[in-house]
Structure formats: structure tokens, C-alpha cells
Design an enzyme around this catalytic site. Structure first.
Site: not given
Ligand code: UFG
Length: 341
Positions: A126, A152, A156
Site C-alpha cells: 500500500s 494496519y 504492510k
Molecule cells: N473521506 C471522507 N469521508 C468519508 C471517507 C473518506 O471525507 O466518509 C476522505 C478521507 O478523509 C480521505 C479520502 O476520502 O481524504 C479517502 O479516504 P479513504 O478512507 O477512502 O482512503 P484512505 O486514503 O484514507 O485509505 C486508503 C486505504 C487504506 C490505505 C491508505 C493508504 O483505505 O487501506 O489508503 O494511504 F492504507
């Protein structure tokens, strides 16, 4: 002779799409999945798209004797190891469960590969291993890794370390860490896609579930970041593009005469903000999304996207689908799920 590829977690989100991509290129995937984080709907969808039932063993990857029996039953050409827990927040609550499953599972698979001399291995890593990028938001594979924010993320990070140490002891192996950015979308048939258990953590499933009425309102986690519209930037990669990258990875590894260990980013090379994702959704579906701006989410990276040069040069792969494709496919999948409910 069939080219069997073991796909751990092959009934899961990325795994199921990879099973299709492998089959399309003449491989015979052997799925190992105990369905703790997968759904029968996806298995049925896979069978419908394939026109036959895929080979499946309902086994826990941490069960050494059950896994050994599987390695005895096939001559594996390679292994793609997806099976792992993946929810950042949950990992903070249940760190031991994460370390146990994600790391013990990896060690078990590598041990069996060593015992049965299965050389080709692809690991689901990741972009979380980069942490918050310091100088430029575009990270390439040599960008120094940072300490992760969550257990988590550590699984990785340590997983890559385990693979690196293993390679030093067994340099004849062909090993690849694929560092995924943000997988989104679904198969265009809408027969398989992401199946979040409980409330989704990830953005796009939350968007589609809000639009269909399963969630009341999407909260945008912060609009006061130093980005072009104040919301966080990610590199959203269509799950079918990501699936195809795994096939390219196996094809690269099988061509190597000598052992190798590579890390490759799998992203589009383009960053998209949370608010831009919402705009794309509203445009594609021609409806307003119910969302509100909320506080920042703890541990969120502000901005990160892939330098996608190495995936192109090494694997002859690049993303061909757009964020619009991903949003449309994710929405069609949500509509299909709703019809089944
Ligand atoms: N977000 C919102 N509202 C929500 C969900 C997400 O605003 O209800 C935003 C988050 O703050 C972030 C973006 O959408 O800015 C993406 O969020 P995700 O949770 O979809 O993804 P992340 O980038 O946080 O996490 C993903 C994977 C993880 C991994 C990570 C690595 O889900 O498994 O990328 O950076 F570790």
C-alpha cells in the site's frame, strides 16, 4: 498444462477482479478464502461472469496444515497474496488481530512457497508505507518510507520488510510488492464489486451508500487542508486496472531468469480531491449528494499520488480507466446490490 496461480483472498474486492483478469490471460486461479471478509454474492457474480465456478478452497491462510494440503494438490506457477485485514480504524482497536492475521498469514505463505519451490510472488502492499509525503506529493518507489500511522499500516510496512529479509536468504525467488493507491469502482458488468461489511470506511462506497439511502449523509473529513479546494487528495485507481496490474506483475516475474525483489506503485499518477470525487459522482448520476463538511479525520494523509513511471516501464502497465469510469461502475454495482436486497 494449466498455469495455476494461488490467489489468497480471491473472493475479496481486489482478489475477485484479479481472478477475472488472470483467467482472461489464460491462467487458472486457485482461490483460498475463508469468507470472513468476503461475500457469497461476489462468488456468484464471479461464476456468472466466468461461465463456470472458479476453483475455491474455504481455508484460513493461517492454518498451516490446510494450506500445505493445497500446496500439495497443485503445481503453483505463482502466488498473489491479498488475504489480510484492511481497515485502518479497526486496526487501532484490534492490533493483535491485525498482526496475527496479516503477518502470520504472510509468513505461512512464504514458508510454503519456500518448501514447495514456488518462485513467483506478488504482495498486496500500500502507498501507506510512504506516510505523509514530505517534499513532493508525487511519490516514486525510492521515496523513503515513513513510519505508518496505524497497526494496519505497520502490517504492510513490516510485510515488505519480511519479504526483503526472506529475499536475502533466498535470492532465487521472484518477489514483487505492489503498492496500491486508492482502489475504487467495480467490474463494468456490476456483478462483482466492493462489499463493505458494516459502515464503509472508504470514500466511494460511502458516497454510493449515501446516494442509495443506506447512509444518511457523507461527511467530508476537512476542507481546510492546504490543497486546491481544501479537501484531501488521493490517487483513485479503477479496480480493473489494478487487477490487470497483477497479471502484468506475474508475467514480469515469470520471465526473470534470476531472482528479484521489486516494489512498484500502482496508481494513475493523478490526484483527485474528495470534493472533486463528489462532483464527478453528481455529474455522472445527475443527482445531488447529501454531504456536509466535518472535522479532519485523525491520521489522514493530506495529499499523495503515484509516480506511475516504473509500473509503465517495468510492467508495461498503465491505468486506462478514468475516475468517471470508476464512479459509474461503483454506482451501477450499488444499484445492482440494492436490487438483490
Ligand atoms: N473521506 C471522507 N469521508 C468519508 C471517507 C473518506 O471525507 O466518509 C476522505 C478521507 O478523509 C480521505 C479520502 O476520502 O481524504 C479517502 O479516504 P479513504 O478512507 O477512502 O482512503 P484512505 O486514503 O484514507 O485509505 C486508503 C486505504 C487504506 C490505505 C491508505 C493508504 O483505505 O487501506 O489508503 O494511504 F492504507
Amino acid at each position: 498444462m494449466s498455469k495455476y496461480v494461488l490467489v489468497t483472498g480471491g473472493a475479496g474486492y481486489i482478489g475477485s477482479h484479479t481472478v477475472l483478469a488472470l483467467t482472461a490471460k489464460g491462467y487458472t486461479p486457485v482461490i483460498v478464502d475463508d469468507f470472513r471478509n468476503a461475500n457469497e454474492v461476489v462468488l456468484n457474480g464471479l461464476s456468472t461472469i466466468l461461465g463456470f465456478e472458479p476453483i475455491l478452497h474455504r481455508v484460513d491462510i493461517c492454518d498451516p496444515s490446510a494450506m500445505r494440503a493445497i500446496f500439495q494438490s497443485y503445481v503453483f506457477h505463482g502466488v498473489i497474496h491479498f488475504a489480510a485485514y484492511k481497515a485502518v480504524g479497526e486496526s487501532v482497536q484490534k492490533p493483535l488481530m491485525y498482526y496475527q492475521n496479516n503477518l502470520a498469514g504472510l509468513v505461512n505463505i512464504l514458508s510454503l512457497m519456500e518448501e514447495f519451490k514456488v518462485l513467483n510472488f506478488v504482495f498486496s502492499s500500500s502507498c501507506t508505507v510512504y506516510g505523509e509525503p514530505k517534499e513532493t506529493k508525487e511519490v516514486h518507489e525510492e521515496t523513503p518510507k515513513s513510519l505508518p500511522e496505524s497497526p494496519y499500516g505497520y502490517t504492510k510496512w513490516i510485510g515488505e520488510q519480511i519479504i526483503s529479509d526472506f529475499f536475502k536468504s533466498a535470492p532465487e525467488f521472484h518477489l514483487m510488492n505492489l503498492r496500491y493507491f486508492n482502489p475504487v469502482g467495480a467490474h463494468p458488468s456490476a456483478k462483482i464489486g466492493e462489499f463493505p461489511i458494516g459502515k464503509p470506511n472508504n470514500l466511494l462506497p460511502f458516497v454510493t451508500q449515501t446516494a442509495i439511502g443506506k447512509q444518511d449523509c457523507l461527511t467530508v473529513f476537512g476542507d481546510d487542508y492546504p490543497t486546491r479546494d481544501g479537501s484531501c487528495v488521493r490517487d483513485y485507481i479503477h479496480v480493473m486496472d489494478l487487477a490487470e496490474a497483477h497479471v502484468q506483475a506475474i508475467q514480469f516475474l515469470e520471465k526473470q531468469e534470476n531472482g528479484c525483489l521489486e516494489a512498484v506503485n500502482i496508481g494513475t499518477g493523478t490526484g483527485t480531491t474528495v470534493l472533486e470525487v463528489i462532483r464527478v459522482f453528481e455529474k455522472i448520476t445527475n443527482q445531488k449528494l447529501n454531504y456536509r463538511i466535518g472535522p479532519r479525520r485523525e491520521g489522514d494523509v493530506i495529499e499523495i499520488y503515484a509516480n506511475a513511471v516504473k509500473s509503465n516501464t517495468l510492467l508495461s502497465w498503465k491505468a486506462t480507466r478514468t475516475i468517471e469510469d470508476a464512479v459509474r461502475d461503483a454506482w451501477n454495482w450499488e444499484l445492482a446490490l440494492n436490487q438483490q436486497a
